[in-house]
Design an enzyme around this catalytic site. Sequence first.
Site, PDB file in Angstrom:
ATOM      1  N   GLU A  97       0.731  -1.753   0.217  1.00 54.48           N
ATOM      2  CA  GLU A  97      -0.054   0.082   0.364  1.00 54.48           C
ATOM      3  C   GLU A  97       1.075   1.346  -0.329  1.00 54.48           C
ATOM      4  O   GLU A  97       0.267   2.159  -0.746  1.00 54.48           O
ATOM      5  CB  GLU A  97      -0.579   0.251   1.420  1.00 54.48           C
ATOM      6  CG  GLU A  97      -1.578   1.592   1.608  1.00 54.48           C
ATOM      7  CD  GLU A  97      -2.522   1.383   2.682  1.00 54.48           C
ATOM      8  OE1 GLU A  97      -3.197   1.887   2.971  1.00 54.48           O
ATOM      9  OE2 GLU A  97      -1.930   0.426   3.795  1.00 54.48           O
ATOM     10  N   LEU A 138       0.398  30.097  -5.598  1.00 56.90           N
ATOM     11  CA  LEU A 138       0.116  31.365  -7.053  1.00 56.90           C
ATOM     12  C   LEU A 138      -0.594  31.173  -7.196  1.00 56.90           C
ATOM     13  O   LEU A 138      -1.078  32.338  -8.584  1.00 56.90           O
ATOM     14  CB  LEU A 138       1.731  29.741  -7.916  1.00 56.90           C
ATOM     15  CG  LEU A 138       2.236  29.837  -7.725  1.00 56.90           C
ATOM     16  CD1 LEU A 138       3.623  28.571  -8.405  1.00 56.90           C
ATOM     17  CD2 LEU A 138       3.553  31.478  -8.408  1.00 56.90           C
TER      18      LEU A 138
END
Length: 391
Positions: free
Chosen positions: A250, A349
């Site tokens: 996993e 941003l």
Amino acid sequence: MEFLETPPLPFYFTPGHEQFRASLRDFIAREITPFVNEWDEAETFPRSLYESAARIGIQGLGYPEAYGGTEADLFYQIVLSEEFGRCGCGGVSASLNSHSIALPPILKAGSEAIRQRVIPPVLAGRKIAALAVTEPSGGSDVAHLRTTAVRDGDYYVVNGEKTFITSGMRADFITAAVRTDPANKGAGGISALLIEGDTPGLTRTALKKMGWWSSDTAHLRFENCRVPVANLIGEENQGFKTFMNNFNSERIFMAAQACAYAEVCLQEAVDWARQRMIDGRPLSERQVARHKLMDMTVRIDAARALIYDLAYRIQHQLARPAQLVARVCLAKVQATQAMQFCADQAVQLLGGMGFMRGTRSERIYREVKVMMIGGGSEEVMKDLAARQLGV
């Protein structure tokens, strides 16, 4: 041409891998990505998606043909993780692929009767499987779980609670970690047990989350649930190792997907920076913006290079098991830190747009923490790696 698009790497990926990537990318772009905002707001997605995914081989990837699967190496799984990251919605990926952590213990340790009853319908998308290990009191401390399964003739009587269970509300089959030896408070008393979703005494409560909204996540309560002894997966009191091995697989897939989410954030930030005008010039022409984008790029490249190298070493058994376990843990740490950094920088941003629901970076920003905690928290990963390396 996408900003960070790279040509196939023949050292790792064969033409077969790339053909699978192309078909998977087309499926996700057509069947998942256009709907992720809608599904996230609805906190669910259509159950029919399981069968749609099964038809193109997603559900059965890596499983024997005898159970309806398709044999595949580790890099096919890496491709699957990366391409699901492209939709920018961890909730869909988590629930749709919950069988990838629920079925391996059954495949590796279950009786043939259990395998035949459970695996084929799950791989066909007709049934849903979930893994239930985490408890309210223990988190990643599997060795000290409290849910008990006490033998009573041909049945185990199960009592206890599990929490943060992906696909917990929908699951038809639950692979559960239970304590079959109440006198043994450590790892030696743990067993794996298949509990069916319609078992009397099982109740489920849906949980509200910071992210992964479209993934059903449940708190499970077992009150005197009678489960046939025939549903024991593997040997009694020998389940701890089974679950630990499951976690290792996993974690490397989570690391690969974390890199993909980081790349989604980078791509969205690049697209925005090219379009956003500041004083008549694109934001992308500002040095501070370009540096942020390059900082994101180098973190993605470093994490991905580690994951590919590690996957190759695992596939070809090029290191001692303890070293591989340690580096899987550290790869998950590095990749999720890259995801965290890129999500943060992308939102910054994008400015106000990065704070708006509907942008991919906003969603991934909310989903960072579940990637850093799920499958073993960052702190647990570092500690486990240190022990494996003899530190």
